[in-house]
Structures are given as structure tokens and as C-alpha cells.
Design an enzyme around this catalytic site. Structure first.
Site, PDB file in Angstrom:
ATOM      1  N   SER A 248      -5.275 -12.981  -7.365  1.00 52.10           N
ATOM      2  CA  SER A 248      -5.917 -13.224  -6.071  1.00 52.10           C
ATOM      3  C   SER A 248      -6.339 -11.891  -5.451  1.00 52.10           C
ATOM      4  O   SER A 248      -6.124 -10.829  -6.032  1.00 52.10           O
ATOM      5  CB  SER A 248      -4.953 -13.951  -5.142  1.00 52.10           C
ATOM      6  N   LYS A 249      -6.903 -11.991  -4.295  1.00 49.32           N
ATOM      7  CA  LYS A 249      -7.393 -10.814  -3.570  1.00 49.32           C
ATOM      8  C   LYS A 249      -6.358  -9.693  -3.494  1.00 49.32           C
ATOM      9  O   LYS A 249      -6.702  -8.513  -3.482  1.00 49.32           O
ATOM     10  CB  LYS A 249      -7.826 -11.219  -2.146  1.00 49.32           C
ATOM     11  N   ARG A 250      -5.096 -10.102  -3.437  1.00 51.41           N
ATOM     12  CA  ARG A 250      -4.030  -9.092  -3.367  1.00 51.41           C
ATOM     13  C   ARG A 250      -4.073  -8.145  -4.563  1.00 51.41           C
ATOM     14  O   ARG A 250      -3.601  -7.027  -4.511  1.00 51.41           O
ATOM     15  CB  ARG A 250      -2.649  -9.774  -3.340  1.00 51.41           C
ATOM     16  N   ASN A 252      -6.644  -6.946  -5.868  1.00 46.88           N
ATOM     17  CA  ASN A 252      -7.929  -6.244  -5.830  1.00 46.88           C
ATOM     18  C   ASN A 252      -9.079  -7.029  -6.436  1.00 46.88           C
ATOM     19  O   ASN A 252      -9.488  -8.009  -5.859  1.00 46.88           O
ATOM     20  CB  ASN A 252      -7.837  -4.859  -6.485  1.00 46.88           C
TER      21      ASN A 252
END
Ligand code: GLU
Length: 283
Positions: A248-250, A252
Site C-alpha cells: 500500500s501507499k505506506r 511508497n
């Protein structure tokens, strides 16, 4: 309404038809690109069809910019669909007929409970270590006021299916509660629209991420209620981050266009996602 169910053809006569059905709520995710690649390869290998379907019934979260991003990214990767893009937002009249049919037959009903009431119920169930589910007393109240959302009067049974990757999967529908199927007669929710489209588009194989496994029993229930044939299911393991949680976005970089902007070649991305989860067994 005419009977819509078709007789299920013999396995060997089935034309292979796969699909990728992204929701345009963000740029093309690397995991969706991988699912698209498997669908594309499976269809191509079997001389079948590969359908692109944009699942944009959620008006608040869908965005034309993301639809363009998804289409551009698939094209850049060379993952070519043979049919589509279809857009669910252009098919609302079709879903409406099915929603009305379920309401008329008393198989679906209006649930007037508010978000707050449902959240409170869920918290109570979790505190009591029960499965969070909403079984609505309104299904028996024959209330015709069109308030709230439309739910299926979920039949109690064990749903069983053979996943091509994971083998036999059994699911007790008791755990599902009364499944939310539409916001109103004009606005189907994901599980309903997907079942109608997979059937009408004659999808033979649903190949998608494992995060959809819990939706499969809901979709099978709906197929059974409508008398639709059941596609074969293959749930792919998810692409994970180094901490083994879903990418996920976490972590990057998750969207294909970010790799593109960083200078990666499409061939490199394809090579990476096709080999992910497989190796030749050598050093
Ligand atoms: N619209 C769904 C998603 O983007 C598609 C799921 C499916 O393949 O059935 O996750």
C-alpha cells in the site's frame, strides 16, 4: 421479466473469457496490473477473450482521471484487452431490472438503519466476540418506504467452491448477515453489479486478488438466486510489502505510473510481476 438463466454448457465447450475490473478510485496499482497480466495471459493462451470493465458505480470515489490513468498504464505495459472498456456507470438500467426483480420477489428489502446504528451494532458484536453482521428485522416488516439501502434476505446455507489456486473453500452464509446489494434501485453495490456483469459478459474465469475471497460466497449466493452459471475462480496471492502486509501507499511506490515516471521500462515491470511468486528452482 423473462427467465434469464442459461443452461450451463459442458466444460470443454466453454469459451475462455477473463476480465480485469478495476475501480477508478486511484491510479493503476501494481497488484491490479499483475492480476490483469494473468487474466491477459490465460485468455491469450486459450485463444479466448480478455475484457476490460471499469467499475465506476461509486460516484463519490470514482474519477475519470483515474480511469484514464488505468487505461494508459495498461496500454503502456502492453496488456491488451480484446473487449471493452465497458463502464458500469453506463449499465445502470440493466442492474435496475435485477434489483427490482429481487424486491418484487421479496428476496431483497429496504433496510432503513442509519450508519450510526450499524456501527453501534458492529461494536456491540465485536465486544461480545461475535462476527459483525447485520441481520435486519425490516425484512419481515414488509415496509415499502424507500429509506436506507437495499439488502438481500441472505439465505442460510454453506457455500462451497473450488478455487483453482487454493482448492476447496467453504463458507457459512450465517456469517454474512443480510448482504448490502444496492444504495437504491439505480445504484448497485459492488457484489451485485459484478455478478450481473460477469454473467452477461459470459466470463468463464474470475482471476483476481485474494483480498476478494470473502466476496466470492456473496457473489455465488447471488448467482444461485438469479439462476446464473458459476464462473471458475482463481484467487491470486497478494503482492506484499517487506513487512508482509498488503502493498500500500505506506510502502511508497504502488502505482504503475510512478514506476514509469521513475524511468523503469514496461518490459522490466512485466518481467518482475510475472516472475513474482515463481522461480525456476535454480540459483
Ligand atoms: N472493482 C473491483 C476492484 O477494483 C474488482 C474486483 C473483481 O475483480 O471482482 O477491486
Amino acid at each position: 421479466m423473462k427467465k434469464i438463466a442459461k443452461k450451463r454448457p459442458k466444460k470443454e465447450d466453454v469459451r475462455i473469457r477473463t476480465r480485469i475490473a478495476p475501480s477508478p478510485t486511484g491510479p493503476l496499482h501494481i497488484g491490479t496490473a499483475r492480476a490483469a497480466l494473468f487474466n491477459y495471459l490465460f485468455a491469450k493462451h486459450n485463444k479466448g477473450d480478455f475484457v476490460l470493465r471499469i467499475e465506476d458505480t461509486d460516484v463519490e470515489r470514482s474519477d475519470k482521471r483515474f480511469e484514464k490513468n488505468i487505461i494508459d498504464s495498461l496500454e503502456w505495459l502492453g496488456i491488451k484487452w480484446t473487449e471493452g472498456p465497458y463502464r458500469q456507470s453506463e449499465r445502470l438500467e440493466i442492474y435496475k431490472k435485477y434489483i427490482q426483480k429481487l424486491l418484487e420477489e421479496g428476496k431483497a428489502f429496504w433496510c432503513p438503519h442509519t450508519k450510526e446504528e450499524l456501527t453501534e451494532e458492529k461494536q456491540r458484536q465485536m465486544a461480545n466476540k461475535e462476527a459483525p453482521r447485520h441481520v435486519c428485522e425490516y425484512k419481515t416488516k414488509k415496509i415499502k418506504s424507500k429509506k436506507g439501502i437495499i439488502r438481500l434476505d441472505t439465505p442460510q446455507k454453506i457455500v462451497e467452491f473450488e478455487d483453482l489456486i487454493r482448492g476447496k473453500i467453504k463458507f457459512d452464509t450465517f456469517l454474512l448477515g443480510d448482504i448490502a446489494i444496492a444504495k437504491n434501485e439505480e445504484t448497485p453495490l459492488y457484489n451485485l453489479a459484478v455478478v450481473i456483469d460477469d454473467y452477461l459478459m459470459e466470463i468463464s474465469h474470475v482471476i483476481r486478488g485474494e483480498d476478494h475471497i470473502s466476496n466470492t460466497p456473496k457473489q455465488i449466493l447471488l448467482q444461485e438466486i438469479f439462476g446464473f452459471s458459476r464462473p471458475q475462480y482463481a484467487h491470486l496471492p497478494l503482492v506484499l510489502g517487506p513487512d508482509r502486509s498488503k502493498l500500500s501507499k505506506r510502502h511508497n511506490v504502488v502505482s504503475v505510473d510512478e514506476y514509469r515516471k521513475a524511468g523503469y521500462l514496461p518490459e522490466a515491470i512485466i518481467n518482475f510481476i510475472v516472475l513474482l511468486g515463481w522461480n525456476p528452482g535454480t540459483e
